[in-house]
Design a protein around this motif. Structure first.
Motif, PDB file in Angstrom:
ATOM      1  N   ALA A   1      52.622  43.854  34.959  1.00 58.06           N
ATOM      2  CA  ALA A   1      53.012  42.678  35.742  1.00 58.06           C
ATOM      3  C   ALA A   1      52.137  41.473  35.453  1.00 58.06           C
ATOM      4  N   ASP A   2      50.838  41.719  35.169  1.00 56.45           N
ATOM      5  CA  ASP A   2      49.943  40.590  34.950  1.00 56.45           C
ATOM      6  C   ASP A   2      48.684  41.066  34.228  1.00 56.45           C
ATOM      7  N   VAL A   3      48.080  40.156  33.503  1.00 55.39           N
ATOM      8  CA  VAL A   3      46.779  40.365  32.864  1.00 55.39           C
ATOM      9  C   VAL A   3      45.950  39.149  33.222  1.00 55.39           C
ATOM     10  N   PHE A   4      44.758  39.362  33.788  1.00 51.87           N
ATOM     11  CA  PHE A   4      43.994  38.224  34.280  1.00 51.87           C
ATOM     12  C   PHE A   4      42.500  38.515  34.235  1.00 51.87           C
ATOM     13  N   SER A   5      41.712  37.454  34.347  1.00 55.25           N
ATOM     14  CA  SER A   5      40.260  37.589  34.282  1.00 55.25           C
ATOM     15  C   SER A   5      39.725  38.213  35.557  1.00 55.25           C
ATOM     16  N   GLU A   6      38.581  38.846  35.435  1.00 54.63           N
ATOM     17  CA  GLU A   6      37.970  39.527  36.572  1.00 54.63           C
ATOM     18  C   GLU A   6      37.685  38.560  37.717  1.00 54.63           C
ATOM     19  N   GLU A   7      37.319  37.339  37.392  1.00 57.95           N
ATOM     20  CA  GLU A   7      36.974  36.378  38.441  1.00 57.95           C
ATOM     21  C   GLU A   7      38.182  35.979  39.275  1.00 57.95           C
ATOM     22  N   ARG A   8      39.387  36.221  38.766  1.00 59.34           N
ATOM     23  CA  ARG A   8      40.600  35.919  39.532  1.00 59.34           C
ATOM     24  C   ARG A   8      41.033  37.066  40.424  1.00 59.34           C
ATOM     25  N   LEU A   9      40.355  38.218  40.289  1.00 56.28           N
ATOM     26  CA  LEU A   9      40.772  39.387  41.067  1.00 56.28           C
ATOM     27  C   LEU A   9      40.733  39.095  42.567  1.00 56.28           C
ATOM     28  N   GLY A  10      39.661  38.415  43.011  1.00 56.26           N
ATOM     29  CA  GLY A  10      39.533  38.120  44.432  1.00 56.26           C
ATOM     30  C   GLY A  10      40.594  37.165  44.951  1.00 56.26           C
ATOM     31  N   GLN A  11      41.210  36.420  44.041  1.00 52.62           N
ATOM     32  CA  GLN A  11      42.243  35.478  44.439  1.00 52.62           C
ATOM     33  C   GLN A  11      43.624  36.124  44.529  1.00 52.62           C
ATOM     34  N   LYS A  12      43.702  37.365  44.025  1.00 53.39           N
ATOM     35  CA  LYS A  12      44.986  38.050  43.998  1.00 53.39           C
ATOM     36  C   LYS A  12      45.252  38.750  45.329  1.00 53.39           C
ATOM     37  N   ASN A  13      46.439  38.608  45.823  1.00 55.52           N
ATOM     38  CA  ASN A  13      46.857  39.352  47.018  1.00 55.52           C
ATOM     39  C   ASN A  13      47.602  40.597  46.545  1.00 55.52           C
ATOM     40  N   LEU A  14      46.829  41.661  46.226  1.00 54.38           N
ATOM     41  CA  LEU A  14      47.422  42.839  45.599  1.00 54.38           C
ATOM     42  C   LEU A  14      48.167  43.723  46.582  1.00 54.38           C
ATOM     43  N   GLY A  15      47.802  43.666  47.860  1.00 56.37           N
ATOM     44  CA  GLY A  15      48.495  44.472  48.857  1.00 56.37           C
ATOM     45  C   GLY A  15      47.869  45.838  49.022  1.00 56.37           C
ATOM     46  N   ALA A  16      48.085  46.422  50.185  1.00 59.89           N
ATOM     47  CA  ALA A  16      47.478  47.719  50.510  1.00 59.89           C
ATOM     48  C   ALA A  16      48.060  48.862  49.696  1.00 59.89           C
ATOM     49  N   ASP A  17      49.233  48.648  49.117  1.00 61.31           N
ATOM     50  CA  ASP A  17      49.878  49.722  48.347  1.00 61.31           C
ATOM     51  C   ASP A  17      49.414  49.768  46.900  1.00 61.31           C
ATOM     52  N   THR A  18      48.425  48.961  46.537  1.00 60.78           N
ATOM     53  CA  THR A  18      47.928  48.928  45.159  1.00 60.78           C
ATOM     54  C   THR A  18      46.719  49.844  45.009  1.00 60.78           C
ATOM     55  N   GLU A  19      46.783  50.746  44.046  1.00 57.05           N
ATOM     56  CA  GLU A  19      45.627  51.580  43.721  1.00 57.05           C
ATOM     57  C   GLU A  19      44.740  50.790  42.767  1.00 57.05           C
ATOM     58  N   ILE A  20      43.538  50.490  43.208  1.00 58.64           N
ATOM     59  CA  ILE A  20      42.606  49.687  42.414  1.00 58.64           C
ATOM     60  C   ILE A  20      41.581  50.614  41.777  1.00 58.64           C
ATOM     61  N   ILE A  21      41.479  50.566  40.449  1.00 55.98           N
ATOM     62  CA  ILE A  21      40.581  51.439  39.696  1.00 55.98           C
ATOM     63  C   ILE A  21      39.570  50.581  38.942  1.00 55.98           C
ATOM     64  N   ASP A  22      38.308  50.763  39.270  1.00 55.82           N
ATOM     65  CA  ASP A  22      37.223  50.099  38.554  1.00 55.82           C
ATOM     66  C   ASP A  22      36.883  50.941  37.328  1.00 55.82           C
ATOM     67  N   VAL A  23      37.105  50.405  36.125  1.00 54.36           N
ATOM     68  CA  VAL A  23      36.873  51.187  34.904  1.00 54.36           C
ATOM     69  C   VAL A  23      35.461  51.007  34.368  1.00 54.36           C
ATOM     70  N   ASP A  24      34.660  50.206  35.060  1.00 51.19           N
ATOM     71  CA  ASP A  24      33.225  50.124  34.791  1.00 51.19           C
ATOM     72  C   ASP A  24      32.916  49.736  33.334  1.00 51.19           C
ATOM     73  N   GLY A  25      33.609  48.715  32.867  1.00 52.39           N
ATOM     74  CA  GLY A  25      33.312  48.190  31.538  1.00 52.39           C
ATOM     75  C   GLY A  25      33.972  48.916  30.388  1.00 52.39           C
ATOM     76  N   ALA A  26      34.778  49.933  30.651  1.00 53.03           N
ATOM     77  CA  ALA A  26      35.435  50.699  29.585  1.00 53.03           C
ATOM     78  C   ALA A  26      36.540  49.870  28.935  1.00 53.03           C
ATOM     79  N   TYR A  27      37.051  50.394  27.826  1.00 50.76           N
ATOM     80  CA  TYR A  27      38.165  49.749  27.131  1.00 50.76           C
ATOM     81  C   TYR A  27      39.478  50.061  27.853  1.00 50.76           C
ATOM     82  N   ILE A  28      40.319  49.046  27.987  1.00 48.29           N
ATOM     83  CA  ILE A  28      41.696  49.205  28.465  1.00 48.29           C
ATOM     84  C   ILE A  28      42.595  48.865  27.288  1.00 48.29           C
TER      85      ILE A  28
END
Length: 391
Positions: free
Chosen positions: A32-59
């Motif tokens: 749905a979207d690709v965005f910078s980490e600093e924009r994450l806080g601006q996103k209204n992802l909703g409670a139904d979103t599973e958020i996974i911190d990959v801790d610097g790994a490759y995506i």
């Protein structure tokens, strides 16, 4: 409806470029979207979103293996729908999101049986998606068989090709052929109309045969350097043709055995990167942990990084995984993003899988996460998590 997933705090190897400190939002099986980490806080992802911190790994996009015979004891040399579905699940654990089961030539009856078994499995996968079928023959050179059986090689036969095509219900995606065979031009033009990607391989072609094949649409090549006429200063042969002509794309088996790493460095230096496709050409016993090791009806042993026929010690085939292949390419000097491109975006484009192979909005959500040691952490196929060991 698929649950929304957000992978963040990662380095995205998109298949186009590399983006650090970025996130990927997946919704309903689509990116749905690709965005910078600093924009994450601006996103209204909703409670139904599973958020996974990959801790610097490759995506990265999931890998696409367009030339694979089998995996973990299941393969096309003893094909069944169950075997294909087991391959699907196993491959997903190694970062593969899509694959083309590859058939050696055999009797027409056996080939049609195998093709129909693949069709039974398609649409029922729980792991990597079966995109279609790769036929590695039967219209190949008897002089460049590798470990294929001579009695299975056929002269060009348009009627046979049509019967195989009808049996596949239009799901033959790619086929390896020898451009020098009599009648190949007619076959190539017929396959072009059917949308089949033709690959020059198991060929003893002279340079003129290769250029004639190019004119008829043979613009991809099978495991470059292996089982094909080598380059000579008076006759560039198949290998020379692929190196000379930038429009011809090529497979490469990056296991360090089938092709010397320095030749791969030469290839990457002189060939447009988007024309290089990483494949495994893996045999059925790849990553098999128990039971007899069998490939194409013969017993094999693993040594020196690949499989050898037990009867005569001839190299029988690869034991490579796509993840190890990407890791090897990086060890040969490619940047991780370029190595991933050879395993994802490039095969997707060459095989016309236009909704796969890249991490950009509106593409299929086939996404993997792996660490700097190339250990798979997350595998997402069609928006569904298949493997998740991130804490």
């Amino acid at each position: 409806m698929s649950k929304k997933i957000c992978l963040h705090n990662g380095t995205i190897l998109s298949g186009i470029s590399t983006m650090e400190k970025c996130a990927v939002l997946i919704k309903d099986g689509i990116i749905a979207d690709v965005f910078s980490e600093e924009r994450l806080g601006q996103k209204n992802l909703g409670a139904d979103t599973e958020i996974i911190d990959v801790d610097g790994a490759y995506i990265s996009p999931g890998f696409i293996d367009t030339h694979i015979h089998g995996f973990r004891g299941c393969g096309t040399d003893n094909p069944s729908a169950d075997a294909m579905l087991q391959m699907s699940e196993s491959l997903a654990q190694f970062g593969v999101s899509a694959f083309n089961p590859t058939f050696y030539p055999s009797s027409e009856e056996s080939m049609i049986h195998g093709i129909k078994e693949v069709l039974k499995a398609m649409g029922h996968e729980k792991g990597a998606k079966i995109m279609g079928i790769h036929l590695e023959g039967p219209f190949i050179s008897p002089d460049k068989l590798g470990v294929q059986r001579p009695e299975t090689v056929k002269k060009v036969d348009l009627a046979l090709m049509d019967r195989l095509w009808k049996a596949s219900e239009g799901h033959i995606v790619n086929m390896t052929v020898a451009p020098e065979l009599k009648g190949m031009r007619d076959l190539a033009l017929d396959c072009l109309k059917k949308g089949i990607v033709l690959q020059a391989g198991h060929t003893n072609a002279e340079y003129k045969h290769m250029t004639e094949g190019m004119q008829a649409g043979i613009l991809h090549s099978t495991h470059l350097f292996n089982a094909m006429s080598q380059m000579h200063h008076r006759n560039p042969g198949a290998v020379g043709s692929v190196l000379i002509h930038p429009e011809i794309s090529c497979e490469i088996i990056a296991d360090g055995v089938h092709v010397h790493p320095d030749l791969i460095k030469l290839l990457v230096r002189d060939k447009p990167l988007d024309k290089i496709v990483l494949v495994t050409d893996a045999l059925t016993p790849t990553e098999q942990t128990e039971g007899p090791l069998l490939a194409n009806g013969e017993e094999v042993v693993f040594k020196g990084g690949c499989f050898h026929r037990k009867s005569d010690d001839v190299i029988a085939g690869s034991a490579l995984t796509m993840m190890q292949g990407v890791k090897n390419l990086v060890s040969y000097g490619l940047e991780p993003g370029k190595a991933v491109k050879c395993a994802s975006a490039n095969p997707a484009q060459i095989m016309h899988y236009y909704h796969k192979g890249m991490i950009i909005p509106d593409m299929d959500a086939d996404v993997i996460v792996f660490d700097k040691q190339f250990k798979l952490l997350v595998s997402i196929i069609g928006g569904e998590i298949k493997k998740n060991v991130v804490d």
